[in-house]
Design a protein around this motif. Sequence first.
Motif, PDB file in Angstrom:
ATOM      1  N   ILE A 303       0.855  -1.193   0.000  1.00 15.56           N
ATOM      2  CA  ILE A 303       0.000   0.000   0.000  1.00 15.56           C
ATOM      3  C   ILE A 303       0.891   1.245   0.000  1.00 15.56           C
ATOM      4  N   ASN A 336     -10.808   0.640   8.043  1.00 13.19           N
ATOM      5  CA  ASN A 336     -11.497   0.528   6.767  1.00 13.19           C
ATOM      6  C   ASN A 336     -11.141   1.757   5.929  1.00 13.19           C
ATOM      7  N   PHE A 337     -10.614   1.542   4.741  1.00 14.90           N
ATOM      8  CA  PHE A 337     -10.195   2.679   3.922  1.00 14.90           C
ATOM      9  C   PHE A 337     -10.278   2.332   2.440  1.00 14.90           C
ATOM     10  N   VAL A 338     -10.314   3.387   1.654  1.00 16.82           N
ATOM     11  CA  VAL A 338     -10.211   3.268   0.206  1.00 16.82           C
ATOM     12  C   VAL A 338      -9.109   4.213  -0.257  1.00 16.82           C
ATOM     13  N   LYS A 339      -8.816   4.175  -1.516  1.00 17.79           N
ATOM     14  CA  LYS A 339      -7.761   5.029  -2.073  1.00 17.79           C
ATOM     15  C   LYS A 339      -8.023   6.494  -1.743  1.00 17.79           C
ATOM     16  N   ASN A 340      -6.951   7.223  -1.355  1.00 18.30           N
ATOM     17  CA  ASN A 340      -6.953   8.654  -1.026  1.00 18.30           C
ATOM     18  C   ASN A 340      -7.507   8.967   0.359  1.00 18.30           C
ATOM     19  N   ASP A 341      -7.801   7.935   1.159  1.00 14.63           N
ATOM     20  CA  ASP A 341      -8.121   8.171   2.568  1.00 14.63           C
ATOM     21  C   ASP A 341      -6.832   8.369   3.352  1.00 14.63           C
ATOM     22  N   SER A 362      -3.670   6.764   1.377  1.00  9.54           N
ATOM     23  CA  SER A 362      -3.495   5.434   0.794  1.00  9.54           C
ATOM     24  C   SER A 362      -3.473   5.542  -0.725  1.00  9.54           C
ATOM     25  N   GLU A 364      -3.934   2.949  -2.597  1.00  7.50           N
ATOM     26  CA  GLU A 364      -4.780   1.861  -3.099  1.00  7.50           C
ATOM     27  C   GLU A 364      -5.972   1.660  -2.176  1.00  7.50           C
ATOM     28  N   ASP A 365      -6.996   1.005  -2.699  1.00  4.64           N
ATOM     29  CA  ASP A 365      -8.090   0.542  -1.842  1.00  4.64           C
ATOM     30  C   ASP A 365      -7.563  -0.549  -0.924  1.00  4.64           C
ATOM     31  N   LYS A 366      -8.207  -0.724   0.216  1.00  7.30           N
ATOM     32  CA  LYS A 366      -7.803  -1.783   1.132  1.00  7.30           C
ATOM     33  C   LYS A 366      -7.999  -3.132   0.455  1.00  7.30           C
ATOM     34  N   LYS A 368      -8.603  -7.148  -0.150  1.00  7.56           N
ATOM     35  CA  LYS A 368      -9.504  -8.094   0.508  1.00  7.56           C
ATOM     36  C   LYS A 368      -8.842  -9.457   0.615  1.00  7.56           C
TER      37      LYS A 368
END
Length: 420
Positions: A303, A336-341, A362, A364-366, A368
Amino acid sequence: MKTFKLFTLSLISFIFMNINFSSNALAKTPSPEVEGAGVVLMEATTGEVLFDKDMDKPLPPASTTKILTALITLEKRSLNQKVIIGKTPPTADGTALGLVEGEDVTVESLLNALLIGSCNDAAVALAENISGSVEEFSKLMNKRAKELGATNSNFVNPNGLYDKNHYTSARDLALIMREAIKNPKFLEISEKPFYIFKGTNKYDKDRWVNNRVSLLFEKNPLYYKEYIAGKTGYTVEAKHSFVSAAKKDNLTLVSAIVHTDNKNEYFKDAINLFNYGFDNFTISKLINKGDNLGNETLYETSIPLISREDFYYVKNKNLMDSPKIEINSKDLKKINFVKNDVISEATISLNNKVIGKLPLLSGEDKPKTIISTYNDKYNNLFYIIPGSILLVIILTFIIRFNKIKRKFLAKRRYKKFKRG
């Protein structure tokens, strides 16, 4: 003999290098001697303090208060907005333009009178236009000051007339000026040598106001080429104050000299402060917005940790140390996060002193895991299955109810037929 010459040359080189190193370790311009009960020199981009003398001491600021009044006005009003002068401004004490009740003027003209002529009636007129009264405007001043980090201040009027409950500090004034010089209109007005307040509906003559900052005028012995803005202040109780800003190359400095006795010295002191800053410091960009500062591994996925903004730092020209960047790692499994958090933070230190913190995004997205994918796929079954069962029960009940209803109606019809 050859060996002796080589040894001599080496010794001379060593001494020369060490002499150079020692001279670099010394400031090109020593710390200035500055009069005033509170003094500060601040770098404007970072807010770093380069020189101070009791900079947090609460002191009466006199007309340097008007920097905050101007800042709030520029934030709350358009320049061409009309202002009708009320009853209170013409009664203001001290330096005044001579406003007349009922005059129809613009915000821009009042700002010029405020900053160039230091007119107390213009300050009251702006305060009443924005907040309805001086008291309400003072509340707005205190709120805005705190937002800027000015925590050693309390304002009770927009012009700086002395009041025991009206005070600020050198650092707070520098913080307020630091924000004000971001506004191009503030800079434009500050650099005018004079302003002509044109005749109005109630006063048909032009009124002149003159700028009294010596650093502005090329023919003045105290002219300072790098000067970009400033405001003086004086009352008997507050004594003299001067808050100013100067820019050279990409370095912008703000100085505040508060509560000083000698009117003839504070311009010289400001120049000495600026020279000290420009001679010994520069500003450097360490990190660009969007830079990848590192990576965190989560579920075997890398990440990227991305800088949310640019990061500048003040560099002492005479020191060779470089800033150190430390990533404050977090357990990303629990986030819990997604890209740009924002998922982390970098701490930047120089000479064992923290000089700033930088939010990291971040890249990237988290990712899975098999378990999380399974959970995402079947988690809804937790709600779907019970719902489906309930639906079947309801439908079964409706069907059985309809059967019972039909049998009941059939029996009634049969009984009626037999009686008939």
